[in-house]
Enzyme design. Structure first.
Site, mmCIF file in Angstrom:
data_model
loop_
_atom_site.group_PDB
_atom_site.id
_atom_site.type_symbol
_atom_site.label_atom_id
_atom_site.label_comp_id
_atom_site.label_asym_id
_atom_site.label_seq_id
_atom_site.Cartn_x
_atom_site.Cartn_y
_atom_site.Cartn_z
ATOM 1 N N CYS A 225 -40.877 -22.720 -16.937
ATOM 2 C CA CYS A 225 -40.151 -21.451 -16.961
ATOM 3 C C CYS A 225 -38.660 -21.673 -16.722
ATOM 4 C CB CYS A 225 -40.733 -20.512 -15.912
ATOM 5 S SG CYS A 225 -40.022 -18.851 -15.931
ATOM 6 N N CYS B 244 -46.268 -16.829 -10.936
ATOM 7 C CA CYS B 244 -46.188 -15.372 -10.890
ATOM 8 C C CYS B 244 -47.286 -14.686 -11.686
ATOM 9 C CB CYS B 244 -44.812 -14.927 -11.400
ATOM 10 S SG CYS B 244 -44.430 -15.474 -13.087
#
Length: 375
Positions: free
Chosen positions: A114, A210
């Protein structure tokens, strides 16, 4: 002209800075500090996913309530705030890669992917389009000017250091990035949030991954790749079947719990651990703890931030984010980076990152790569 606090040759009021605001306390304080110093601050929040239960999950970032929190902080600070829909990019670059890595018998670190893609590469492009001189984040790492340019160093607070997750930052990205919290302990960050009267001052820290509700990695992978449910055998190191499983996605090298084993060979009653995963045959290989020790590993997808070197370079490394630095040496061989540990390293898992630091202090991140599968 004297350099401003970000190391740029212009007055803060003439310096636009984009702050990546996740809705957490760290990025919120970053924006508040730069605003207080007089910079032209623009907040940008990335909407990365919208996965039902994950959206409302406490401790998640970049979805649902966190976007609202970021907007509220921006309003409090009086700065412009934009929400960018990066869901499709995040799915392709991070979530699909995460699932495919598990199917290959690896243990991925999606936070690194990410940071390397949507959070730095793509967001940096947006920041430049907004006329910003720098992109600031709330990461606990330090950008230190060295003789050859900016260097990436560990955060001052060892309990908060996030350099493991940022080893993939390129030299070009590091030239543009700024990390205002790198010298602070978390307690001081929260104190600053209270001083700035930010509503997120007491907000819990976000979890590392997440998009994984309740820590159920296997469940997420199975939704993305239904074939992850394919059953297979659990075998000992001699190849004898000692159990069965419901998908190798449920296992990682070094794992001890969750092994439903039947008959075991020999008289050795030592606990068994996952030693290797064989996705081609869907087999999980188990063995004693001593079988986990690795003297040498090879890395791929390497990012190198340190000086060039020939031969063996003495360094310090870590193969897990929570691990203390270990002495080792690295050497280039056949297009890969080979790491040789001073002592056998237990629980090295393919797909994880091996991050390389300087030998003298362990402060500077020289680079790193991802661990290849073992033969």
């Amino acid at each position: 002209m004297a350099r401003n606090s970000l190391g740029l040759d212009r007055a803060p009021g003439d310096t636009r800075v984009v702050v990546a605001m996740s809705g957490g306390v760290d990025s919120s304080v970053t924006a508040a500090l730069l605003k207080e110093q007089g910079y032209d601050v623009v907040g940008v929040t990335l909407q990365l996913y919208d996965h039902g239960v994950a959206v409302g999950k406490a401790g998640a970032c970049c979805a649902g309530q966190d976007i609202q929190d970021a907007r509220q902080v921006a309003d409090r600070l009086g700065i412009p705030h934009y929400v960018l829909d990066y869901e499709s990019r995040f799915r392709a670059e991070v979530m699909d890669s995460f699932a495919d890595s598990y199917l290959r018998g690896e243990t991925p670190v999606p936070c690194i992917a990410c940071n390397r893609t949507v959070k730095f590469r793509d967001l940096m492009k947006t920041a430049r389009e907004l006329g910003a001189e720098a992109l600031a984040t709330g990461h606990y790492v330090r950008r230190v000017m060295g003789e050859a340019g900016p260097e990436l160093h560990r955060g001052t607070d060892p309990n908060r250091d996030q350099s493991y997750f940022l080893f993939g930052t390129t030299a070009e990205q590091l030239d543009y990035l700024r990390f205002p919290l790198g010298d602070l302990p978390k307690s001081e960050t929260r104190a600053l949030a209270e001083r700035f009267e930010l509503a997120v001052a007491d907000k819990p820290d976000s979890q590392d991954i997440c998009f994984v509700p309740n820590g159920d990695y296997a469940g997420v992978v199975q939704k993305l790749r239904p074939e992850a449910n394919d059953p297979g055998e659990i075998v000992d190191m001699a190849g004898k079947v000692v159990g069965r499983h419901d998908g190798i996605v449920r296992f990682t090298v070094g794992q001890r719990r969750g092994l439903a084993l039947g008959e075991r060979s020999g008289t050795d009653n030592d606990p068994l651990y996952v030693v290797k995963l064989e996705p081609e045959t869907r087999r999980v290989v188990v063995g004693p703890r001593r079988a986990l020790g690795r003297r040498e590993i090879a890395l791929y997808d390497i990012n190198w931030l340190g000086p060039d070197f020939d031969g063996a370079l003495p360094v310090q490394v870590r193969v897990r984010s929570s691990q203390a630095l270990r002495p080792a040496e690295v050497e280039r061989a056949n297009g890969a980076l080979v790491v040789r540990f001073a002592e056998p390293e237990i629980g090295v898992s393919p797909g994880q990152a091996c991050v390389i630091h300087d030998r003298a202090t362990g402060s500077r991140v020289l680079g790193g790569g991802f661990i290849r599968r073992f033969p």
